[in-house]
Structures are given as C-alpha cells and as structure tokens.
Design a protein around this motif. Structure first.
Motif, PDB file in Angstrom:
ATOM      1  N   THR A  92       0.859  -1.182   0.000  1.00  0.00           N
ATOM      2  CA  THR A  92       0.000   0.000   0.000  1.00  0.00           C
ATOM      3  C   THR A  92       0.890   1.224   0.000  1.00  0.00           C
ATOM      4  O   THR A  92       1.889   1.264   0.728  1.00  0.00           O
ATOM      5  N   GLN A  93       0.530   2.203  -0.803  1.00  0.00           N
ATOM      6  CA  GLN A  93       1.299   3.438  -0.857  1.00  0.00           C
ATOM      7  C   GLN A  93       0.487   4.580  -0.268  1.00  0.00           C
ATOM      8  O   GLN A  93      -0.730   4.656  -0.462  1.00  0.00           O
ATOM      9  N   TYR A  94       1.185   5.451   0.448  1.00  0.00           N
ATOM     10  CA  TYR A  94       0.569   6.596   1.104  1.00  0.00           C
ATOM     11  C   TYR A  94       1.272   7.870   0.663  1.00  0.00           C
ATOM     12  O   TYR A  94       2.482   7.873   0.447  1.00  0.00           O
ATOM     13  N   ASP A  95       0.510   8.939   0.548  1.00  0.00           N
ATOM     14  CA  ASP A  95       1.059  10.262   0.280  1.00  0.00           C
ATOM     15  C   ASP A  95       1.015  11.053   1.580  1.00  0.00           C
ATOM     16  O   ASP A  95       0.094  10.876   2.386  1.00  0.00           O
ATOM     17  N   PHE A  96       1.999  11.922   1.784  1.00  0.00           N
ATOM     18  CA  PHE A  96       1.974  12.763   2.971  1.00  0.00           C
ATOM     19  C   PHE A  96       2.350  14.187   2.617  1.00  0.00           C
ATOM     20  O   PHE A  96       2.930  14.466   1.574  1.00  0.00           O
ATOM     21  N   MET A  97       1.983  15.080   3.522  1.00  0.00           N
ATOM     22  CA  MET A  97       2.317  16.490   3.409  1.00  0.00           C
ATOM     23  C   MET A  97       2.754  16.922   4.808  1.00  0.00           C
ATOM     24  O   MET A  97       2.037  16.711   5.785  1.00  0.00           O
ATOM     25  N   ILE A  98       3.957  17.524   4.909  1.00  0.00           N
ATOM     26  CA  ILE A  98       4.501  17.935   6.192  1.00  0.00           C
ATOM     27  C   ILE A  98       4.902  19.404   6.124  1.00  0.00           C
ATOM     28  O   ILE A  98       5.471  19.850   5.123  1.00  0.00           O
ATOM     29  N   ASP A  99       4.572  20.143   7.175  1.00  0.00           N
ATOM     30  CA  ASP A  99       4.928  21.561   7.260  1.00  0.00           C
ATOM     31  C   ASP A  99       6.451  21.672   7.291  1.00  0.00           C
ATOM     32  O   ASP A  99       7.107  21.098   8.159  1.00  0.00           O
ATOM     33  N   ALA A 100       7.019  22.407   6.350  1.00  0.00           N
ATOM     34  CA  ALA A 100       8.479  22.525   6.226  1.00  0.00           C
ATOM     35  C   ALA A 100       9.096  23.360   7.341  1.00  0.00           C
ATOM     36  O   ALA A 100      10.299  23.298   7.558  1.00  0.00           O
ATOM     37  N   LYS A 101       8.291  24.152   8.048  1.00  0.00           N
ATOM     38  CA  LYS A 101       8.826  25.000   9.110  1.00  0.00           C
ATOM     39  C   LYS A 101       8.724  24.349  10.483  1.00  0.00           C
ATOM     40  O   LYS A 101       9.651  24.431  11.273  1.00  0.00           O
ATOM     41  N   THR A 102       7.592  23.679  10.759  1.00  0.00           N
ATOM     42  CA  THR A 102       7.379  23.133  12.097  1.00  0.00           C
ATOM     43  C   THR A 102       7.549  21.628  12.186  1.00  0.00           C
ATOM     44  O   THR A 102       7.706  21.091  13.277  1.00  0.00           O
ATOM     45  N   GLY A 103       7.456  20.930  11.054  1.00  0.00           N
ATOM     46  CA  GLY A 103       7.538  19.476  11.083  1.00  0.00           C
ATOM     47  C   GLY A 103       6.210  18.814  11.411  1.00  0.00           C
ATOM     48  O   GLY A 103       6.152  17.613  11.648  1.00  0.00           O
ATOM     49  N   THR A 104       5.127  19.577  11.401  1.00  0.00           N
ATOM     50  CA  THR A 104       3.805  19.030  11.667  1.00  0.00           C
ATOM     51  C   THR A 104       3.297  18.292  10.438  1.00  0.00           C
ATOM     52  O   THR A 104       3.307  18.846   9.335  1.00  0.00           O
ATOM     53  N   ILE A 105       2.842  17.065  10.625  1.00  0.00           N
ATOM     54  CA  ILE A 105       2.272  16.305   9.519  1.00  0.00           C
ATOM     55  C   ILE A 105       0.864  16.831   9.278  1.00  0.00           C
ATOM     56  O   ILE A 105       0.013  16.779  10.160  1.00  0.00           O
ATOM     57  N   LEU A 106       0.631  17.355   8.087  1.00  0.00           N
ATOM     58  CA  LEU A 106      -0.664  17.929   7.757  1.00  0.00           C
ATOM     59  C   LEU A 106      -1.604  16.913   7.129  1.00  0.00           C
ATOM     60  O   LEU A 106      -2.822  17.075   7.196  1.00  0.00           O
ATOM     61  N   ASP A 107      -1.039  15.855   6.527  1.00  0.00           N
ATOM     62  CA  ASP A 107      -1.884  14.848   5.901  1.00  0.00           C
ATOM     63  C   ASP A 107      -1.088  13.589   5.623  1.00  0.00           C
ATOM     64  O   ASP A 107       0.075  13.657   5.224  1.00  0.00           O
ATOM     65  N   ILE A 108      -1.734  12.444   5.851  1.00  0.00           N
ATOM     66  CA  ILE A 108      -1.271  11.149   5.341  1.00  0.00           C
ATOM     67  C   ILE A 108      -2.514  10.452   4.819  1.00  0.00           C
ATOM     68  O   ILE A 108      -3.488  10.293   5.551  1.00  0.00           O
ATOM     69  N   SER A 109      -2.487  10.077   3.547  1.00  0.00           N
ATOM     70  CA  SER A 109      -3.640   9.397   2.955  1.00  0.00           C
ATOM     71  C   SER A 109      -3.144   8.352   1.954  1.00  0.00           C
ATOM     72  O   SER A 109      -2.029   8.461   1.448  1.00  0.00           O
ATOM     73  N   LYS A 110      -4.003   7.362   1.691  1.00  0.00           N
ATOM     74  CA  LYS A 110      -3.650   6.350   0.688  1.00  0.00           C
ATOM     75  C   LYS A 110      -3.441   7.040  -0.642  1.00  0.00           C
ATOM     76  O   LYS A 110      -4.149   7.989  -0.981  1.00  0.00           O
ATOM     77  N   HIS A 111      -2.460   6.580  -1.382  1.00  0.00           N
ATOM     78  CA  HIS A 111      -2.139   7.162  -2.681  1.00  0.00           C
ATOM     79  C   HIS A 111      -3.366   7.157  -3.581  1.00  0.00           C
ATOM     80  O   HIS A 111      -4.038   6.134  -3.722  1.00  0.00           O
ATOM     81  N   GLY A 112      -3.660   8.297  -4.156  1.00  0.00           N
ATOM     82  CA  GLY A 112      -4.764   8.412  -5.083  1.00  0.00           C
ATOM     83  C   GLY A 112      -6.068   8.849  -4.445  1.00  0.00           C
ATOM     84  O   GLY A 112      -6.986   9.235  -5.151  1.00  0.00           O
ATOM     85  N   GLU A 113      -6.178   8.799  -3.116  1.00  0.00           N
ATOM     86  CA  GLU A 113      -7.393   9.271  -2.463  1.00  0.00           C
ATOM     87  C   GLU A 113      -7.419  10.781  -2.434  1.00  0.00           C
ATOM     88  O   GLU A 113      -6.406  11.420  -2.172  1.00  0.00           O
ATOM     89  N   LYS A 114      -8.558  11.345  -2.700  1.00  0.00           N
ATOM     90  CA  LYS A 114      -8.723  12.801  -2.691  1.00  0.00           C
ATOM     91  C   LYS A 114      -8.789  13.279  -1.246  1.00  0.00           C
ATOM     92  O   LYS A 114      -9.497  12.714  -0.433  1.00  0.00           O
ATOM     93  N   VAL A 115      -8.032  14.326  -0.950  1.00  0.00           N
ATOM     94  CA  VAL A 115      -8.032  14.917   0.388  1.00  0.00           C
ATOM     95  C   VAL A 115      -9.147  15.944   0.430  1.00  0.00           C
ATOM     96  O   VAL A 115      -9.086  16.966  -0.258  1.00  0.00           O
ATOM     97  N   ALA A 116     -10.184  15.697   1.244  1.00  0.00           N
ATOM     98  CA  ALA A 116     -11.363  16.565   1.270  1.00  0.00           C
ATOM     99  C   ALA A 116     -11.104  17.891   1.975  1.00  0.00           C
ATOM    100  O   ALA A 116     -11.756  18.875   1.686  1.00  0.00           O
ATOM    101  N   ALA A 117     -10.159  17.926   2.903  1.00  0.00           N
ATOM    102  CA  ALA A 117      -9.970  19.127   3.724  1.00  0.00           C
ATOM    103  C   ALA A 117      -9.093  20.172   3.060  1.00  0.00           C
ATOM    104  O   ALA A 117      -8.931  21.249   3.589  1.00  0.00           O
ATOM    105  N   THR A 118      -8.518  19.889   1.908  1.00  0.00           N
ATOM    106  CA  THR A 118      -7.648  20.872   1.243  1.00  0.00           C
ATOM    107  C   THR A 118      -8.494  21.974   0.630  1.00  0.00           C
ATOM    108  O   THR A 118      -9.465  21.711  -0.041  1.00  0.00           O
ATOM    109  N   VAL A 119      -8.099  23.208   0.882  1.00  0.00           N
ATOM    110  CA  VAL A 119      -8.826  24.364   0.348  1.00  0.00           C
ATOM    111  C   VAL A 119      -8.039  24.971  -0.784  1.00  0.00           C
ATOM    112  O   VAL A 119      -6.871  25.093  -0.750  1.00  0.00           O
TER     113      VAL A 119
END
Length: 109
Positions: free
Chosen positions: A82-109
């Motif tokens: 299983t593959q996952y995509d992630f997004m991490i804040d480059a300044k604080t190191g806070t993980i903003l999202d981890i989701s299965k690859h290809g799944e749409k992230v609903a909370a992104t504006v």
C-alpha cells in the motif's frame, strides 16, 4: 585605523549577521522532514520505502498558507503493498496529511 576599531567593526558585523540569520524563516531539510514522518508513521505502518520532494511547495490548508514538503511511504501488510502520500509543514515538522495514494483529500482548500 586602530586595531580597536577593526575589532569593533568585526564584532558589529558578526552581531548583525547573527541577528539577520535568526530572523530569516528557517525550514527543515527534506531529509529531516522525511525522518520525522517515518518516525511517527512507524507506529501505524511497516514502512518498506519512502520518498520526498526536495523542493518545498506553497499550499493552502484549511484556508491557511503553509510551506510544505510532499512525499510518500510504502507499506507492506500480509503481502499487500500500500502506498501513502503525505504532506509535512516545512517550518514546524507538523504532519498535515497522510492518505492512501490516489485518495482525494477533502480538507484541502
């Protein structure tokens, strides 16, 4: 010019450089960001591979601007990869999202 003036000028230059460096926004290195994600995800996933984009991106999340690194993790469970995509804040190191690859992230504006 007297030696004391040279020393004073050197100290003033060093102090100005030090203060300027502290005021610049600092970002994590991509390697440090990837290690943070892997350390936190290791409790949930058996990580078999990982990658990170070395160029940070500007995104809006929940209506707020962030500078982020995007990357991915691979995990194997019972012979299923299983593959996952992630997004991490480059300044604080806070993980903003981890989701299965290809799944749409609903909370992104």
């Amino acid at each position: 010019m007297k030696a004391s003036k040279w020393i004073l000028a050197g100290v003033a230059g060093f102090a100005a450089g030090y203060i300027a460096a502290k005021r610049l926004p600092q970002t994590l290195t991509p390697e440090k960001a990837l290690n943070l994600v892997k350390d936190q995800a290791r409790d949930e996933f058996m990580i078999t591979g990982s990658w990170i984009n070395v160029h940070p991106e500007e995104v809006k999340r929940f209506g707020l601007p962030y500078t982020v690194y995007k990357g991915g993790l691979s995990s194997r469970l019972h012979s299923t990869l299983t593959q996952y995509d992630f997004m991490i804040d480059a300044k604080t190191g806070t993980i903003l999202d981890i989701s299965k690859h290809g799944e749409k992230v609903a909370a992104t504006v």
